[in-house]
Design a protein around this motif. Sequence first.
Motif, PDB file in Angstrom:
ATOM      1  N   ALA A 100       0.863  -1.108   0.047  1.00 56.05           N
ATOM      2  CA  ALA A 100      -0.039  -0.049  -0.073  1.00 56.05           C
ATOM      3  C   ALA A 100       0.788   1.401  -0.132  1.00 56.05           C
ATOM      4  O   ALA A 100       0.405   2.242  -0.032  1.00 56.05           O
ATOM      5  CB  ALA A 100      -0.831   0.142   1.314  1.00 56.05           C
ATOM      6  N   GLU A 101       2.026   1.178   0.184  1.00 59.72           N
ATOM      7  CA  GLU A 101       3.195   2.224   0.212  1.00 59.72           C
ATOM      8  C   GLU A 101       2.641   3.170   1.154  1.00 59.72           C
ATOM      9  O   GLU A 101       3.036   4.393   0.918  1.00 59.72           O
ATOM     10  CB  GLU A 101       3.278   2.934  -1.221  1.00 59.72           C
ATOM     11  N   ASP A 102       2.133   2.955   2.285  1.00 57.89           N
ATOM     12  CA  ASP A 102       1.989   3.669   3.372  1.00 57.89           C
ATOM     13  C   ASP A 102       3.238   3.789   4.130  1.00 57.89           C
ATOM     14  O   ASP A 102       4.201   3.226   4.256  1.00 57.89           O
ATOM     15  CB  ASP A 102       1.132   3.102   4.632  1.00 57.89           C
ATOM     16  N   ASP A 103       3.461   5.393   4.616  1.00 58.87           N
ATOM     17  CA  ASP A 103       4.742   5.522   5.352  1.00 58.87           C
ATOM     18  C   ASP A 103       4.475   5.220   6.862  1.00 58.87           C
ATOM     19  O   ASP A 103       3.213   4.912   7.013  1.00 58.87           O
ATOM     20  CB  ASP A 103       4.941   7.122   5.323  1.00 58.87           C
ATOM     21  N   VAL A 104       5.539   4.850   7.413  1.00 59.53           N
ATOM     22  CA  VAL A 104       5.583   4.412   8.816  1.00 59.53           C
ATOM     23  C   VAL A 104       4.688   5.262   9.831  1.00 59.53           C
ATOM     24  O   VAL A 104       3.969   4.796  10.523  1.00 59.53           O
ATOM     25  CB  VAL A 104       7.084   4.306   9.309  1.00 59.53           C
ATOM     26  N   THR A 105       4.804   6.643   9.659  1.00 64.62           N
ATOM     27  CA  THR A 105       3.970   7.373  10.772  1.00 64.62           C
ATOM     28  C   THR A 105       2.544   7.270  10.312  1.00 64.62           C
ATOM     29  O   THR A 105       1.825   7.099  11.268  1.00 64.62           O
ATOM     30  CB  THR A 105       4.325   9.000  10.266  1.00 64.62           C
ATOM     31  N   ALA A 106       2.014   7.219   9.143  1.00 70.98           N
ATOM     32  CA  ALA A 106       0.552   6.872   8.745  1.00 70.98           C
ATOM     33  C   ALA A 106       0.108   5.619   9.325  1.00 70.98           C
ATOM     34  O   ALA A 106      -0.958   5.431   9.744  1.00 70.98           O
ATOM     35  CB  ALA A 106       0.323   7.103   7.317  1.00 70.98           C
ATOM     36  N   LEU A 107       1.111   4.564   8.906  1.00 64.89           N
ATOM     37  CA  LEU A 107       0.828   3.247   9.370  1.00 64.89           C
ATOM     38  C   LEU A 107       0.640   3.109  10.932  1.00 64.89           C
ATOM     39  O   LEU A 107      -0.200   2.479  11.202  1.00 64.89           O
ATOM     40  CB  LEU A 107       1.812   2.373   8.738  1.00 64.89           C
ATOM     41  N   ALA A 108       1.647   3.769  11.471  1.00 66.32           N
ATOM     42  CA  ALA A 108       1.487   3.616  12.925  1.00 66.32           C
ATOM     43  C   ALA A 108       0.102   4.193  13.604  1.00 66.32           C
ATOM     44  O   ALA A 108      -0.447   3.622  14.532  1.00 66.32           O
ATOM     45  CB  ALA A 108       3.013   4.637  13.658  1.00 66.32           C
ATOM     46  N   GLY A 109      -0.242   5.371  13.157  1.00 62.97           N
ATOM     47  CA  GLY A 109      -1.457   6.004  13.379  1.00 62.97           C
ATOM     48  C   GLY A 109      -2.718   5.020  13.226  1.00 62.97           C
ATOM     49  O   GLY A 109      -3.613   4.661  14.312  1.00 62.97           O
ATOM     50  N   ARG A 110      -2.565   4.227  12.106  1.00 59.00           N
ATOM     51  CA  ARG A 110      -3.740   3.181  11.640  1.00 59.00           C
ATOM     52  C   ARG A 110      -3.589   2.037  12.632  1.00 59.00           C
ATOM     53  O   ARG A 110      -4.642   1.538  12.877  1.00 59.00           O
ATOM     54  CB  ARG A 110      -3.523   2.940  10.209  1.00 59.00           C
ATOM     55  N   THR A 111      -2.555   1.507  13.117  1.00 59.94           N
ATOM     56  CA  THR A 111      -2.296   0.485  13.763  1.00 59.94           C
ATOM     57  C   THR A 111      -2.431   0.513  15.405  1.00 59.94           C
ATOM     58  O   THR A 111      -2.356  -0.324  16.078  1.00 59.94           O
ATOM     59  CB  THR A 111      -0.880  -0.623  13.464  1.00 59.94           C
ATOM     60  N   GLY A 112      -2.206   1.839  15.740  1.00 60.45           N
ATOM     61  CA  GLY A 112      -2.307   2.266  17.189  1.00 60.45           C
ATOM     62  C   GLY A 112      -0.856   1.928  17.747  1.00 60.45           C
ATOM     63  O   GLY A 112      -0.758   2.045  19.044  1.00 60.45           O
ATOM     64  N   GLN A 113       0.302   1.730  17.088  1.00 64.96           N
ATOM     65  CA  GLN A 113       1.600   1.557  17.801  1.00 64.96           C
ATOM     66  C   GLN A 113       2.233   2.827  17.381  1.00 64.96           C
ATOM     67  O   GLN A 113       1.742   3.529  16.753  1.00 64.96           O
ATOM     68  CB  GLN A 113       2.195   0.545  16.812  1.00 64.96           C
ATOM     69  N   THR A 114       3.424   3.078  18.080  1.00 70.67           N
ATOM     70  CA  THR A 114       4.222   4.259  17.940  1.00 70.67           C
ATOM     71  C   THR A 114       4.849   3.864  16.755  1.00 70.67           C
ATOM     72  O   THR A 114       5.359   2.982  16.374  1.00 70.67           O
ATOM     73  CB  THR A 114       5.301   4.502  19.050  1.00 70.67           C
ATOM     74  N   ALA A 115       5.426   4.889  15.963  1.00 72.91           N
ATOM     75  CA  ALA A 115       6.272   4.853  14.907  1.00 72.91           C
ATOM     76  C   ALA A 115       7.597   4.205  15.162  1.00 72.91           C
ATOM     77  O   ALA A 115       8.024   3.241  14.506  1.00 72.91           O
ATOM     78  CB  ALA A 115       6.654   6.183  14.189  1.00 72.91           C
ATOM     79  N   ASN A 116       8.160   4.333  16.494  1.00 71.27           N
ATOM     80  CA  ASN A 116       9.429   3.565  16.833  1.00 71.27           C
ATOM     81  C   ASN A 116       9.107   2.330  17.223  1.00 71.27           C
ATOM     82  O   ASN A 116       9.944   1.230  16.467  1.00 71.27           O
ATOM     83  CB  ASN A 116       9.801   4.105  18.140  1.00 71.27           C
ATOM     84  N   ALA A 117       8.125   1.847  17.513  1.00 75.26           N
ATOM     85  CA  ALA A 117       7.578   0.336  17.716  1.00 75.26           C
ATOM     86  C   ALA A 117       7.483  -0.333  16.421  1.00 75.26           C
ATOM     87  O   ALA A 117       7.915  -1.143  16.091  1.00 75.26           O
ATOM     88  CB  ALA A 117       6.597   0.111  18.579  1.00 75.26           C
ATOM     89  N   LEU A 118       7.079   0.436  15.476  1.00 74.79           N
ATOM     90  CA  LEU A 118       6.539  -0.082  14.225  1.00 74.79           C
ATOM     91  C   LEU A 118       7.801  -0.335  13.208  1.00 74.79           C
ATOM     92  O   LEU A 118       8.078  -1.346  12.580  1.00 74.79           O
ATOM     93  CB  LEU A 118       5.473   0.931  13.357  1.00 74.79           C
ATOM     94  N   TYR A 119       8.900   0.718  13.541  1.00 72.31           N
ATOM     95  CA  TYR A 119      10.095   0.532  12.752  1.00 72.31           C
ATOM     96  C   TYR A 119      10.882  -0.689  13.306  1.00 72.31           C
ATOM     97  O   TYR A 119      11.286  -1.619  12.333  1.00 72.31           O
ATOM     98  CB  TYR A 119      10.940   1.554  12.944  1.00 72.31           C
ATOM     99  N   LYS A 120      10.739  -0.966  14.524  1.00 75.70           N
ATOM    100  CA  LYS A 120      11.437  -2.060  15.109  1.00 75.70           C
ATOM    101  C   LYS A 120      10.809  -3.420  14.724  1.00 75.70           C
ATOM    102  O   LYS A 120      11.315  -4.490  14.377  1.00 75.70           O
ATOM    103  CB  LYS A 120      11.628  -1.962  16.671  1.00 75.70           C
TER     104      LYS A 120
END
Length: 172
Positions: free
Chosen positions: A131-151
């Motif tokens: 879907a080519e979502d960036d991590v920040t947008a994806l973090a908001g959608r999944t309820g995770q922080t961007a840092n947790a999502l990166y990890k």
Amino acid sequence: MDDDGSRRFVMLFARHERDLYRYVLTLLPSPADAEDVVQEAAAALWQNFGGFDPGRPFLPWACRFAYHQVLNFRRRQRTHRRLFSDAVVEALAVEWPADSEGADARREALDGCLGKLPPGDRDLVRLRYAAEDDVTALAGRTGQTANALYKSLQRIRKSLMDCVTRTLAEER
């Protein structure tokens, strides 16, 4: 160009368009720019197809045209910030054909490895890359922080890389 030549060009270009796009994408950071350059390359290939030697492979010939289109694009974009220097682009252009030979095997191994991921990890990869979502947008959608999502993505990528490496080693 006669009808046979037109038909031959369309068949060859259709067969190799994805590989040509992947080649251009290694030289340009933006998928949209890569698509534009591939279209420009297609026009140049069409115009010069009469000079194509059917006894030689089409893709390397097409890549030479695409490389020149990349250079033209980069010249037009001189005022914009560029990710790669001209020397890096040239090195990537030279290296790509040698690296592309095993790409199909790596792609098949990756598909198999993606299928082995837990469903949550597979969904995360699909959301991030398909879907080519960036991590920040994806973090908001999944309820995770961007840092947790990166990890999480880093852990999944490592797992996929290890799986692909094992799969390719087993096939040899």
